[in-house]
Design an enzyme around this catalytic site. Structure first.
Site, PDB file in Angstrom:
ATOM      1  N   HIS A 148       0.881  -1.251  -0.010  1.00  0.00           N
ATOM      2  CA  HIS A 148       0.019   0.091  -0.074  1.00  0.00           C
ATOM      3  C   HIS A 148       0.966   1.235   0.023  1.00  0.00           C
ATOM      4  CE1 HIS A 148       0.385  -0.213   4.445  1.00  0.00           C
ATOM      5  NE2 HIS A 148       0.533   1.242   4.465  1.00  0.00           N
ATOM      6  N   ASP A 191       0.372  -7.539   1.621  1.00  0.00           N
ATOM      7  CA  ASP A 191       0.842  -6.174   1.722  1.00  0.00           C
ATOM      8  C   ASP A 191       2.589  -6.019   1.832  1.00  0.00           C
ATOM      9  OD1 ASP A 191       0.409  -3.463   2.045  1.00  0.00           O
ATOM     10  OD2 ASP A 191       0.188  -3.590   3.996  1.00  0.00           O
ATOM     11  N   SER A 211       4.657   2.752   7.892  1.00  0.00           N
ATOM     12  CA  SER A 211       4.171   1.621   7.116  1.00  0.00           C
ATOM     13  C   SER A 211       5.485   1.187   6.196  1.00  0.00           C
ATOM     14  CB  SER A 211       3.216   1.846   6.163  1.00  0.00           C
ATOM     15  OG  SER A 211       2.017   1.934   6.979  1.00  0.00           O
TER      16      SER A 211
END
Length: 317
Positions: free
Chosen positions: A103, A133, A218
């Site tokens: 993402h 992911d 992230s």
């Protein structure tokens, strides 16, 4: 007169002896309490100069991984769209390979990487997986400052010290280190591929930590106290009443598929074409307008079948 002088002498000697005794007792008391207090980890004036603090925390572990961590910039239509974190996990004669979240790089028309020394370099997307992911990028091998060492999330124990290195919020806070513990293993979190959907699409197995993870972290590494990567930071629970619940992908789950990504391929998964929900979730069953017997304690509800899917083809027959 002679007798009086002797009495005075006796009194003086007695007082001198008492003074010496009291002084000796005071010195003995002072040394005694130094010893007692020192045994409990405390030390007062007489021994302060002997205390040396040698605990460096996790500084050595941070040094091992710090230069391998990079800031990833996602550009769309030549404009900076978002930022995230990644880390170099491998280098060969031509390329350095960077791990991050899918993402973080999804939809990018251009990717740039900012190293720990602030040098900006171009990066190329190799492959990744939306459900896991995970994304793999590559850069020129000459641009690699350091390579992170891969550890084991499986062997990590609850309560172990862990930390993250990343870029929370934006460029200004790049290289931020946060510390916590491993709070949980093999957690199963339900996720949706669309931020606008109230329906969960799949379940992801993750590590849980209370180390601070914020937007921009992230894709960064979750690292143990030996400086080895045990996970990739991916998500957190964002609610006003909840604090310190962040999640990372176990590094073993990532490395199992790493050769597939490096080859530019994708993970192939079976596809049924149905939407299923937990039958034991009575409230959600009611929301769907499905009446489930109270005797049903486990299983799934097939709420919808996608047109032209494998299952719909079987049902037509």
């Amino acid at each position: 007169m002679k007798r009086d002088k002797r009495v005075v002498s006796y009194i003086f000697i007695f007082m001198l002896g008492a003074f010496v005794a009291v002084g000796g007792l005071y010195l003995y008391k002072d040394k005694l309490f130094d010893f007692v207090d020192s045994s409990n980890g405390a030390c007062y004036t007489s021994c302060q100069n002997k205390v040396t603090i040698t605990d460096k925390g996790i500084a050595d572990a941070v040094d091992k991984v710090y230069k391998s961590v990079v800031l990833i910039q996602n550009y769309k239509n030549d404009k900076l769209y978002s930022t995230g974190t990644g880390f170099v996990y491998k280098v060969d004669s031509k390329n350095g390979y960077v791990l991050s979240n899918y993402h973080v790089v999804n939809g990018a028309s251009k990717l740039k990487i900012v190293r720990s020394d602030d040098k900006v370099i171009d990066a190329t997307y190799v492959s990744g997986d939306e459900y896991l992911d995970v994304a793999v990028l590559k850069i020129d091998s000459s641009s690699v400052l350091a390579v992170a060492e891969i550890g084991s999330g499986t062997n990590a124990r609850l309560g172990d010290t862990v930390f993250t290195v990343g870029t929370p919020v934006d460029y200004q806070y790049r290289g931020t280190v946060t510390r916590g513990i491993l709070s949980g293993k093999d957690r199963l979190v339900s996720l949706s591929l669309s931020s606008n959907s109230n329906v969960d699409d799949y379940v992801l197995k993750v590590l849980q930590t209370d180390a601070s993870i914020n937007p921009g972290n992230s894709g960064g590494p979750l690292v143990d106290s030996n400086g080895k990567v045990i996970g990739i930071n991916s998500l957190k629970i964002v609610k006003s009443e909840i604090e310190g619940m962040g999640f990372a992908l176990p590094i073993e789950d990532v490395m199992t598929n790493i050769s597939t990504f490096e080859d530019g391929k994708k993970i192939e998964r079976p596809y049924l074409g149905v939407k299923m929900y937990n039958a034991s979730d009575v409230s959600y069953s009611r929301y769907l307008g499905i009446d489930v017997s109270t005797n049903v304690t486990e299983g799934v509800i097939v709420a919808d079948v996608e047109k032209d899917s494998c299952v719909s083809s079987v049902l037509k027959k």
